[in-house]
Design a protein around this motif. Structure first.
Motif, PDB file in Angstrom:
ATOM      1  N   ASN A  63       0.629  -1.182  -0.100  1.00 34.34           N
ATOM      2  CA  ASN A  63      -0.011   0.120   0.012  1.00 34.34           C
ATOM      3  C   ASN A  63       0.824   1.114   0.055  1.00 34.34           C
ATOM      4  N   GLU A  64       2.212   1.211   0.371  1.00 37.96           N
ATOM      5  CA  GLU A  64       3.096   2.257   0.354  1.00 37.96           C
ATOM      6  C   GLU A  64       3.621   2.755  -1.193  1.00 37.96           C
ATOM      7  N   THR A  65       3.506   4.226  -1.361  1.00 41.64           N
ATOM      8  CA  THR A  65       3.700   4.728  -2.707  1.00 41.64           C
ATOM      9  C   THR A  65       5.211   4.784  -2.411  1.00 41.64           C
ATOM     10  N   VAL A  66       6.024   4.467  -3.402  1.00 40.33           N
ATOM     11  CA  VAL A  66       7.317   4.357  -3.640  1.00 40.33           C
ATOM     12  C   VAL A  66       7.894   5.565  -4.223  1.00 40.33           C
ATOM     13  N   SER A  67       7.173   5.763  -5.434  1.00 38.32           N
ATOM     14  CA  SER A  67       7.684   6.837  -6.459  1.00 38.32           C
ATOM     15  C   SER A  67       6.412   7.169  -7.333  1.00 38.32           C
ATOM     16  N   THR A  68       6.619   8.028  -7.985  1.00 40.34           N
ATOM     17  CA  THR A  68       5.477   8.655  -8.835  1.00 40.34           C
ATOM     18  C   THR A  68       6.566   9.420 -10.048  1.00 40.34           C
ATOM     19  N   GLY A  69       5.945   9.282 -11.214  1.00 37.20           N
ATOM     20  CA  GLY A  69       6.519   9.751 -12.289  1.00 37.20           C
ATOM     21  C   GLY A  69       5.550  10.224 -13.324  1.00 37.20           C
ATOM     22  N   GLU A  70       6.286  10.724 -14.487  1.00 30.12           N
ATOM     23  CA  GLU A  70       5.620  11.189 -15.706  1.00 30.12           C
ATOM     24  C   GLU A  70       6.382  11.194 -16.744  1.00 30.12           C
ATOM     25  N   THR A  71       5.887  10.772 -18.146  1.00 31.28           N
ATOM     26  CA  THR A  71       6.670  10.893 -19.137  1.00 31.28           C
ATOM     27  C   THR A  71       6.024  11.711 -20.171  1.00 31.28           C
ATOM     28  N   LYS A  72       6.513  12.810 -20.965  1.00 33.88           N
ATOM     29  CA  LYS A  72       5.581  13.242 -22.155  1.00 33.88           C
ATOM     30  C   LYS A  72       6.099  12.779 -23.528  1.00 33.88           C
ATOM     31  N   HIS A  73       5.320  12.489 -24.201  1.00 33.82           N
ATOM     32  CA  HIS A  73       5.690  11.819 -25.781  1.00 33.82           C
ATOM     33  C   HIS A  73       4.947  12.291 -27.041  1.00 33.82           C
ATOM     34  N   CYS A  74       5.809  12.216 -28.004  1.00 38.43           N
ATOM     35  CA  CYS A  74       4.852  12.532 -29.271  1.00 38.43           C
ATOM     36  C   CYS A  74       5.210  11.393 -30.258  1.00 38.43           C
ATOM     37  N   CYS A  75       4.687  11.543 -31.514  1.00 41.56           N
ATOM     38  CA  CYS A  75       4.985  10.343 -32.370  1.00 41.56           C
ATOM     39  C   CYS A  75       5.511  11.091 -33.753  1.00 41.56           C
ATOM     40  N   ILE A  76       6.653  10.366 -34.177  1.00 38.60           N
ATOM     41  CA  ILE A  76       7.296  10.974 -35.306  1.00 38.60           C
ATOM     42  C   ILE A  76       7.087   9.866 -36.405  1.00 38.60           C
TER      43      ILE A  76
END
Length: 130
Positions: free
Chosen positions: A98-111
């Motif tokens: 139940n413990e949150t160890v890490s959070t993150g986010e990635t941003k992408h596009c298509c080529i």
């Protein structure tokens, strides 16, 4: 849509104290992102071949809250959100129990694989995410 990817920490991912090295978290995100695409029945090799695009990483953000250790079992919860017709993001929550160890986010596009120019997110991907 939230997808759960489960995994165990390998010894080689840890430092001398048995703590997961911070450089492994982007790898966990990438594994979870690949699993996410598989869960919508559109694995990345198919995306590349059928749509002639590559998904490019533009930004990466990570917040470390608690350590993971050798042998720990954890899950990465992954969520997808469109920003606009060109950009999209994945949001990640790494949990051990139940413990949150890490959070993150990635941003992408298509080529386009041929021209290497940015293209709108293909309709085929948008339809699978509804």
């Amino acid at each position: 849509m939230n997808v759960s990817y489960k995994r165990k920490v390998n010894f080689y991912e840890t430092d001398a104290q048995g703590v997961v090295h911070h450089s492994n978290y982007p790898r966990y995100f990438e594994e979870a992102r690949g699993f996410f695409l598989e869960s919508i029945n559109f694995p990345y090799p198919d995306v590349r071949e059928q749509l002639n695009i590559d998904i490019v990483l533009l930004e990466l953000h990570i917040k470390y809250r608690h350590p993971l250790f050798y042998g720990d079992t954890f899950e990465v919860l992954t969520e997808f959100k469109m920003d606009n017709r060109y950009f999209f993001r994945f949001f990640y929550t790494i949990k051990k129990g139940n413990e949150t160890v890490s959070t993150g986010e990635t941003k992408h596009c298509c080529i386009d694989r041929s021209t290497r120019k940015m293209v709108p997110v293909p309709v085929e991907i948008k339809l699978r995410l509804k």
